[in-house]
Design a protein around this motif. Structure first.
Motif, short mmCIF file in Angstrom:
data_model
loop_
_atom_site.label_atom_id
_atom_site.label_comp_id
_atom_site.label_asym_id
_atom_site.label_seq_id
_atom_site.Cartn_x
_atom_site.Cartn_y
_atom_site.Cartn_z
N ASP A 29 0.82 -1.21 0.00
CA ASP A 29 0.00 0.00 0.00
C ASP A 29 0.85 1.27 0.00
OD1 ASP A 29 -2.26 -1.60 0.06
OD2 ASP A 29 -2.42 -1.55 2.26
N ARG A 30 1.99 1.20 0.70
CA ARG A 30 2.83 2.39 0.83
C ARG A 30 3.73 2.60 -0.40
NH1 ARG A 30 4.37 0.40 6.03
NH2 ARG A 30 6.50 0.23 5.26
N ARG A 31 3.96 1.55 -1.14
CA ARG A 31 4.90 1.64 -2.27
C ARG A 31 4.23 1.17 -3.56
NH1 ARG A 31 10.95 -0.06 -0.33
NH2 ARG A 31 10.90 0.82 1.78
N PRO A 32 3.51 2.05 -4.24
CA PRO A 32 2.87 1.67 -5.51
C PRO A 32 3.86 1.13 -6.53
CG PRO A 32 2.05 3.80 -4.74
CD PRO A 32 3.21 3.44 -3.86
N SER A 33 5.10 1.61 -6.48
CA SER A 33 6.10 1.14 -7.42
C SER A 33 6.43 -0.34 -7.21
CB SER A 33 7.38 1.97 -7.30
OG SER A 33 7.93 1.85 -5.99
N LEU A 34 6.21 -0.83 -6.00
CA LEU A 34 6.47 -2.24 -5.71
C LEU A 34 5.53 -3.13 -6.51
CD1 LEU A 34 7.78 -4.55 -4.16
CD2 LEU A 34 6.26 -4.06 -2.23
N VAL A 35 4.27 -2.76 -6.59
CA VAL A 35 3.30 -3.54 -7.36
C VAL A 35 3.69 -3.55 -8.84
CG1 VAL A 35 0.87 -3.84 -7.98
CG2 VAL A 35 1.49 -3.00 -5.69
N ALA A 36 4.14 -2.42 -9.33
CA ALA A 36 4.58 -2.35 -10.72
C ALA A 36 5.76 -3.27 -10.97
CB ALA A 36 4.94 -0.91 -11.08
N ARG A 37 6.68 -3.33 -10.01
CA ARG A 37 7.84 -4.24 -10.13
C ARG A 37 7.38 -5.70 -10.18
NH1 ARG A 37 12.14 -3.38 -5.61
NH2 ARG A 37 13.14 -5.06 -6.79
N LEU A 38 6.39 -6.03 -9.36
CA LEU A 38 5.89 -7.40 -9.33
C LEU A 38 5.20 -7.76 -10.64
CD1 LEU A 38 4.47 -7.63 -5.70
CD2 LEU A 38 6.64 -8.50 -6.56
N GLU A 39 4.42 -6.84 -11.17
CA GLU A 39 3.74 -7.08 -12.45
C GLU A 39 4.76 -7.35 -13.55
OE1 GLU A 39 -0.49 -4.72 -12.39
OE2 GLU A 39 1.32 -3.51 -12.70
N LYS A 40 5.83 -6.56 -13.55
CA LYS A 40 6.86 -6.74 -14.57
C LYS A 40 7.57 -8.07 -14.40
CE LYS A 40 10.92 -4.49 -16.58
NZ LYS A 40 11.82 -3.29 -16.52
N ALA A 41 7.88 -8.43 -13.15
CA ALA A 41 8.61 -9.67 -12.89
C ALA A 41 7.76 -10.91 -13.17
CB ALA A 41 9.09 -9.69 -11.43
N LEU A 42 6.46 -10.83 -12.84
CA LEU A 42 5.59 -11.99 -13.00
C LEU A 42 4.90 -12.03 -14.35
CD1 LEU A 42 3.94 -12.03 -9.45
CD2 LEU A 42 5.96 -13.26 -10.22
N GLY A 43 4.89 -10.89 -15.04
CA GLY A 43 4.25 -10.83 -16.35
C GLY A 43 2.75 -10.94 -16.31
N LYS A 44 2.16 -10.47 -15.19
CA LYS A 44 0.71 -10.54 -15.03
C LYS A 44 0.18 -9.25 -14.42
CE LYS A 44 0.69 -15.55 -14.29
NZ LYS A 44 -0.06 -15.92 -15.49
N PRO A 45 -1.03 -8.82 -14.79
CA PRO A 45 -1.63 -7.65 -14.14
C PRO A 45 -2.05 -8.00 -12.72
CG PRO A 45 -3.20 -8.65 -15.66
CD PRO A 45 -1.90 -9.37 -15.86
N LEU A 46 -1.71 -7.13 -11.78
CA LEU A 46 -1.97 -7.42 -10.37
C LEU A 46 -2.70 -6.28 -9.68
CD1 LEU A 46 1.50 -8.95 -9.40
CD2 LEU A 46 -0.63 -10.20 -9.81
N ARG A 47 -3.29 -5.35 -10.49
CA ARG A 47 -3.96 -4.20 -9.88
C ARG A 47 -5.44 -4.17 -10.22
NH1 ARG A 47 0.69 0.34 -10.99
NH2 ARG A 47 1.20 -1.10 -12.68
N LEU A 48 -6.20 -3.66 -9.27
CA LEU A 48 -7.62 -3.44 -9.47
C LEU A 48 -7.81 -2.21 -10.34
CD1 LEU A 48 -8.68 -4.03 -5.77
CD2 LEU A 48 -9.15 -5.57 -7.69
N PRO A 49 -9.02 -1.99 -10.88
CA PRO A 49 -9.25 -0.81 -11.75
C PRO A 49 -8.84 0.51 -11.12
CG PRO A 49 -11.09 -2.32 -11.90
CD PRO A 49 -10.21 -2.86 -10.81
N GLU A 50 -8.99 0.64 -9.79
CA GLU A 50 -8.62 1.90 -9.14
C GLU A 50 -7.13 2.00 -8.85
OE1 GLU A 50 -10.52 -0.80 -5.94
OE2 GLU A 50 -10.75 -0.34 -8.08
N GLY A 51 -6.37 0.96 -9.17
CA GLY A 51 -4.92 1.00 -9.02
C GLY A 51 -4.34 0.27 -7.83
#
Length: 202
Positions: free
Chosen positions: A40-62
């Motif tokens: 929750d505190r690091r939105p960039s972390l979710v982006a890193r995970l999406e890139k590493a896993l090759g899958k979308p991991l966010r809800l429509p609101e981000g």
């Protein structure tokens, strides 16, 4: 200040053990909850995970889609390893900062985690480890009731977990009543004759 890991497979009741310790004034770092806070505190972390896993991991609101993330890591060992390589170093840094803020007069702090003992990154960061156990049937029924998940989904999560028994200093069984658990916590953590107390009092 000593660190005691409290661990256990899903549904074992390690959180119930930690709640009893907190009632005794013992600080508890819940690795799972703190990890969620990192997302929750690091939105960039979710982006890193999406890139590493090759899958979308966010809800429509981000925000992080926790169900999508769980579906990936509990069904794909390689994906789980990638995620841990990114997230766990951040968790370790967060734990060490948290521990430094605790009062020096507490006898020990607790690091609660279901998976920590099997991760080499955390070797050498704790002084003792307690394994909370319960029968497979009890754990299955607890998680189904707690999370509202079907049996097969819970079994998949159970199969994804393993704990190295050789790193455990004490085993606390949680198959009985809340009163029995309270007594077991008292005997394991605060009886001066217990093996655990002898380790953390050195």
């Amino acid at each position: 200040m000593k660190t005691v890991v409290v661990t256990g497979l899903i549904g074992s009741g390690k959180s119930a053990v930690c709640a009893l310790l907190e009632q005794r004034g013992i600080p508890v770092y819940n690795a799972d909850e703190r990890t969620k806070a990192l997302y929750d505190r690091r939105p960039s972390l979710v982006a890193r995970l999406e890139k590493a896993l090759g899958k979308p991991l966010r809800l429509p609101e981000g925000d992080l889609d926790r169900k999508a993330l769980a579906a990936v890591i509990f069904s794909d060992a390689a994906a789980r390893e990638k995620l841990e390589g990114i997230v766990y170093p951040l968790v370790m840094q967060d734990f060490l900062r948290w521990k430094a803020r605790q009062k020096e007069d507490v006898p020990f702090v607790v690091l609660e985690s279901a998976v920590l003992l099997s991760k080499p990154l955390f070797d050498g960061t704790y002084d003792a480890a307690v394994l909370v156990t319960a029968s497979r049937e009890v754990r299955l029924s607890r998680v189904m009731a707690r999370d509202g998940l079907p049996e097969q989904a819970v079994l998949a999560r159970m199969e994804a977990q393993e704990l190295p028994q050789d790193k455990v200093d004490a085993v606390l069984t949680n198959d009985g009543t809340p009163e029995a658990l309270s007594l077991a916590v008292e005997q394991t953590f605060f009886d001066n004759n217990s093996y655990l107390c002898k380790i953390i009092s050195k």
